[in-house]
Design a protein around this motif. Structure first.
Motif, PDB file in Angstrom:
ATOM      1  N   PHE A  64       0.838  -1.202   0.000  1.00 53.03           N
ATOM      2  CA  PHE A  64       0.000   0.000   0.000  1.00 53.03           C
ATOM      3  C   PHE A  64       0.875   1.256   0.000  1.00 53.03           C
ATOM      4  O   PHE A  64       0.659   2.192  -0.786  1.00 53.03           O
ATOM      5  CB  PHE A  64      -0.922  -0.004   1.221  1.00 53.03           C
ATOM      6  N   LYS A  65       1.897   1.284   0.860  1.00 55.08           N
ATOM      7  CA  LYS A  65       2.767   2.451   0.959  1.00 55.08           C
ATOM      8  C   LYS A  65       3.597   2.637  -0.311  1.00 55.08           C
ATOM      9  O   LYS A  65       3.859   3.774  -0.734  1.00 55.08           O
ATOM     10  CB  LYS A  65       3.674   2.309   2.187  1.00 55.08           C
ATOM     11  N   VAL A  68       1.352   4.261  -2.816  1.00 58.89           N
ATOM     12  CA  VAL A  68       1.153   5.673  -2.486  1.00 58.89           C
ATOM     13  C   VAL A  68       2.280   6.522  -3.066  1.00 58.89           C
ATOM     14  O   VAL A  68       2.053   7.594  -3.633  1.00 58.89           O
ATOM     15  CB  VAL A  68       1.069   5.878  -0.960  1.00 58.89           C
ATOM     16  N   ASN A  72       2.019   8.632  -6.628  1.00 60.02           N
ATOM     17  CA  ASN A  72       1.976  10.029  -6.183  1.00 60.02           C
ATOM     18  C   ASN A  72       0.635  10.380  -5.531  1.00 60.02           C
ATOM     19  O   ASN A  72       0.073  11.462  -5.757  1.00 60.02           O
ATOM     20  CB  ASN A  72       2.251  10.971  -7.358  1.00 60.02           C
ATOM     21  N   PHE A  73       0.121   9.467  -4.710  1.00 62.36           N
ATOM     22  CA  PHE A  73      -1.086   9.749  -3.941  1.00 62.36           C
ATOM     23  C   PHE A  73      -0.739  10.753  -2.834  1.00 62.36           C
ATOM     24  O   PHE A  73       0.429  10.969  -2.528  1.00 62.36           O
ATOM     25  CB  PHE A  73      -1.645   8.467  -3.329  1.00 62.36           C
ATOM     26  N   ARG A  75       0.394  12.285   0.475  1.00 66.10           N
ATOM     27  CA  ARG A  75       1.332  11.678   1.408  1.00 66.10           C
ATOM     28  C   ARG A  75       0.687  11.257   2.731  1.00 66.10           C
ATOM     29  O   ARG A  75       1.200  10.378   3.412  1.00 66.10           O
ATOM     30  CB  ARG A  75       2.490  12.644   1.696  1.00 66.10           C
ATOM     31  N   ARG A  76      -0.409  11.905   3.072  1.00 70.46           N
ATOM     32  CA  ARG A  76      -1.046  11.544   4.347  1.00 70.46           C
ATOM     33  C   ARG A  76      -1.505  10.086   4.340  1.00 70.46           C
ATOM     34  O   ARG A  76      -1.598   9.451   5.395  1.00 70.46           O
ATOM     35  CB  ARG A  76      -2.214  12.479   4.644  1.00 70.46           C
ATOM     36  N   LEU A  77      -1.791   9.548   3.151  1.00 71.68           N
ATOM     37  CA  LEU A  77      -2.194   8.143   3.057  1.00 71.68           C
ATOM     38  C   LEU A  77      -1.038   7.214   3.428  1.00 71.68           C
ATOM     39  O   LEU A  77      -1.257   6.115   3.939  1.00 71.68           O
ATOM     40  CB  LEU A  77      -2.684   7.825   1.640  1.00 71.68           C
ATOM     41  N   TYR A  78       0.176   7.671   3.165  1.00 73.14           N
ATOM     42  CA  TYR A  78       1.374   6.871   3.432  1.00 73.14           C
ATOM     43  C   TYR A  78       1.492   6.521   4.914  1.00 73.14           C
ATOM     44  O   TYR A  78       2.022   5.475   5.276  1.00 73.14           O
ATOM     45  CB  TYR A  78       2.606   7.666   2.984  1.00 73.14           C
ATOM     46  N   SER A 154       7.923   6.786   8.201  1.00 71.75           N
ATOM     47  CA  SER A 154       7.088   7.989   8.083  1.00 71.75           C
ATOM     48  C   SER A 154       7.898   9.257   8.301  1.00 71.75           C
ATOM     49  O   SER A 154       7.737  10.253   7.587  1.00 71.75           O
ATOM     50  CB  SER A 154       5.940   7.925   9.102  1.00 71.75           C
ATOM     51  N   HIS A 163      12.131   8.090   0.704  1.00 72.45           N
ATOM     52  CA  HIS A 163      11.276   6.908   0.885  1.00 72.45           C
ATOM     53  C   HIS A 163      12.137   5.675   1.128  1.00 72.45           C
ATOM     54  O   HIS A 163      12.895   5.252   0.267  1.00 72.45           O
ATOM     55  CB  HIS A 163      10.401   6.697  -0.339  1.00 72.45           C
TER      56      HIS A 163
END
Length: 223
Positions: A64-65, A68, A72-73, A75-78, A154, A163
């Motif tokens: 999932f990360k 993300v 380029n979703f 970043r809060r989703l990360y 994070s 990352h």
């Protein structure tokens, strides 16, 4: 016969279990209300099942990360997995804090494991009491190390725009949770997830271990 190696242990509000590396079975000793202790065989695979599920969840979170970042979703989703693991860890600690009996059995499990691993130590309860209730092989350490890697990941992305490959955060905790300083959070957490056991709790843990060893020796003799 050389000293057998433990694969791990477990504790509950009224029992302690131990497992051997060379056996698929373990032994659980259970304290009864009438003051007696009963023992029963437990399946090692059943004990490992939650760990297998945890591994699957971690790899799903890692994928999932990665998506993300790659897609380029926002970043809060990360950070969602970090909050999930961190929240579950805090809940687990609070649950243990609320159950002193379980913490005392947990402490007894660790003390007896330390006692068994030492050489030239007395066989009385007092010698067991002198052993540490903090153990580097504890599952608390594993969970805490997972949280540590999640938080580090994070922080790295948020403050340094770097990352960390998720293959690292997904795999390394399972190899490093026994090693300082990776297990520092877990060692601190064990101060709260264990408590100093009484003679009762230690006796239950000793019964689980001695019965396990006796059963294994009998099985060896039958071969």
């Amino acid at each position: 016969m050389s000293k057998l190696k433990l694969a791990g242990g477990a504790s509950s509000p009224n029992s302690v279990s131990f497992f051997l590396k060379k056996a698929n079975k373990g032994v659980e000793a259970i304290w009864q209300e009438d003051g007696t202790i009963i023992t029963k065989e437990v399946d090692l695979n059943e004990q490992w099942e939650p760990l297998m599920k945890l591994q699957k969840v971690i790899f799903m979170c890692a994928l999932f990360k990665e998506f993300v970042v790659l897609l380029n979703f926002p970043r809060r989703l990360y950070h969602i997995p970090t909050f999930i693991f961190g929240g579950l860890f805090l809940i687990a600690v609070m649950v243990m804090l609320a159950n002193r009996e379980m913490r005392m059995y947990h402490g007894a499990e660790h003390k007896v494991a330390h006692w068994y691993s030492k050489k030239n130590i007395g066989k009385d309860i007092e010698s067991i009491k002198r052993c540490s209730r903090i153990h580097s092989y504890c599952g608390t350490n594993l969970f805490a190390t997972i949280v540590t890697f999640q938080v580090a990941s994070s922080i790295s992305l948020s403050f340094f725009s770097f990352h960390i490959p998720e293959i690292i955060t997904a795999i390394l905790p399972f190899y490093l949770y026994k090693i300082f300083p990776f297990n520092l959070l877990g060692m601190i957490a064990q101060i709260f997830t264990t408590a100093t056991p009484t003679d009762k709790h230690i006796t239950v843990a000793v019964r689980a271990l001695t019965t396990l060893i006796k059963n294994q020796m009998e099985n060896e003799m039958k071969k």
